[in-house]
Design an enzyme around this catalytic site. Structure first.
Site, PDB file in Angstrom:
ATOM      1  NE  ARG A   1       1.818 -23.476  23.445  1.00  0.00           N
ATOM      2  CZ  ARG A   1       2.761 -22.740  23.998  1.00  0.00           C
ATOM      3  NH1 ARG A   1       2.313 -22.216  25.057  1.00  0.00           N
ATOM      4  NH2 ARG A   1       3.993 -22.576  23.485  1.00  0.00           N
TER       5      ARG A   1
ATOM      6  CE  LYS B   1       5.234 -27.632  22.698  1.00  0.00           C
ATOM      7  NZ  LYS B   1       5.143 -27.366  21.340  1.00  0.00           N
TER       8      LYS B   1
ATOM      9  CG  HIS C   1      -2.266 -23.574  17.241  1.00  0.00           C
ATOM     10  ND1 HIS C   1      -2.025 -23.672  18.616  1.00  0.00           N
ATOM     11  CD2 HIS C   1      -1.055 -23.602  16.786  1.00  0.00           C
ATOM     12  CE1 HIS C   1      -0.744 -23.562  19.046  1.00  0.00           C
ATOM     13  NE2 HIS C   1      -0.030 -23.503  17.669  1.00  0.00           N
TER      14      HIS C   1
ATOM     15  NE  ARG D   1       0.829 -20.431  20.515  1.00  0.00           N
ATOM     16  CZ  ARG D   1       1.456 -19.881  21.492  1.00  0.00           C
ATOM     17  NH1 ARG D   1       0.684 -19.222  22.338  1.00  0.00           N
ATOM     18  NH2 ARG D   1       2.883 -20.187  21.672  1.00  0.00           N
TER      19      ARG D   1
ATOM     20  CG  HIS E   1       7.622 -19.248  20.632  1.00  0.00           C
ATOM     21  ND1 HIS E   1       7.181 -18.538  19.448  1.00  0.00           N
ATOM     22  CD2 HIS E   1       6.660 -20.159  20.676  1.00  0.00           C
ATOM     23  CE1 HIS E   1       6.377 -18.852  18.736  1.00  0.00           C
ATOM     24  NE2 HIS E   1       5.721 -19.962  19.825  1.00  0.00           N
TER      25      HIS E   1
ATOM     26  CE1 TYR F   1       2.987 -17.113  13.820  1.00  0.00           C
ATOM     27  CE2 TYR F   1       4.489 -17.086  15.453  1.00  0.00           C
ATOM     28  CZ  TYR F   1       3.553 -17.472  14.837  1.00  0.00           C
ATOM     29  OH  TYR F   1       2.886 -18.572  15.639  1.00  0.00           O
TER      30      TYR F   1
END
Length: 281
Positions: A123, A148, A225, A228, A251, A260
């Site tokens: 990120r 995050k 982003h 990423r 994640h 994805y």
């Protein structure tokens, strides 16, 4: 939000929202707000300020909390408001296009930053806050701190990225930051060593990306982003397992990573070999 934004965090543009700013839109104090004002405020956010659904959802949640817990009032609109969930697929670019962006940079620090963010799937702020001690060259890993959700993780470090980071670091030799906020000419350096106390700003890297992508028109909106998203997609196309990509991106849920899958099917592969093959400069 109407009032509880007073001590809120800055938004992506670095502007700290405040209750006073929002009350200026309504031209009254929170205690004088009525149901019509609530509807007027959200129409303002949607039509005038063109807030995305995600931003509208955050504002709605904040106002609901304020008037249900802090300044208790009954507003029918807060119960009736519904926001459509839009599952938009992320924009991605090809490996060749990533190289175009990196090659188009005019400074070593931005070239290094863009490649680092892409080749590690970081990120924006994770890349900016990389520290010298985060790099484990012997094991070929990068330790991402406070990602995050305040989650730490380790990411495979491609050899090309390690070499580029070393090349850039010797130009400033900051003891802490890999990307110090000392300007392109190291104006904060003493005897050739950067003494910057903070990493370079979000505005600097976002501005550089905007200049490059304006010059190189890919026919789609490309941001930091996007690098990423492209990282994850390129690994998936190369056969790296979805579980590995989930861990690399940080994640919590595999469901988040499964977005994805819209580009290719996954397969098991030697992640280290694939990463070295893809991220070559």
């Amino acid at each position: 939000m109407i009032c509880s934004f007073r001590h809120g965090r800055p938004n992506r543009q670095g502007v700290r929202p405040s209750g006073q700013a929002t009350c200026r839109v309504l031209k009254r104090s929170p205690e004088e707000v009525c149901d019509d004002h609530i509807r007027e405020y959200f129409l303002h956010l949607k039509n005038d300020r063109r807030f995305a659904n995600g931003s509208l959802r955050v504002s709605l949640a904040g106002i609901r909390f304020f008037y249900r817990n802090t300044c208790r009032r009954e507003f029918p609109s807060l119960d009736l408001l519904r926001l459509q969930s839009i599952n938009a697929l992320p924009e991605v670019i090809t490996i060749k296009q990533v190289h175009q962006i990196v090659d188009a940079t005019t400074t070593l620090r931005m070239r290094t930053y863009f490649w680092t963010v892409y080749s590690l799937g970081l990120r924006l702020n994770e890349g900016l806050h990389l520290q010298v001690g985060d790099i484990d060259a012997a094991r070929g890993l990068v330790h991402i701190h406070r990602g995050k959700g305040a989650k730490d993780r380790y990411i495979t470090l491609p050899t090309s990225t390690l070499l580029m980071l070393r090349e850039y670091w010797v130009t400033h030799r900051n003891k802490r930051w890999l990307f110090p906020a000392d300007g392109r000419n190291h104006t904060l350096a003493k005897k050739g060593v950067s003494v910057a106390k903070t990493p370079m700003s979000e505005a600097a890297v976002q501005g550089a990306m905007k200049l490059i992508t304006t010059k190189i028109d890919f026919g789609k909106k490309v941001s930091l982003h996007t690098l990423r998203h492209s990282y994850a997609t390129h690994l998936l196309e190369a056969g790296v397992s979805l579980k590995f990509i989930q861990q690399a991106l940080g994640h919590s849920s595999l469901q988040t990573t499964m977005i994805y899958l819209h580009l290719s099917e996954t397969g098991e592969a030697n992640a280290r070999q694939v990463i070295e093959k893809i991220f070559v400069r």
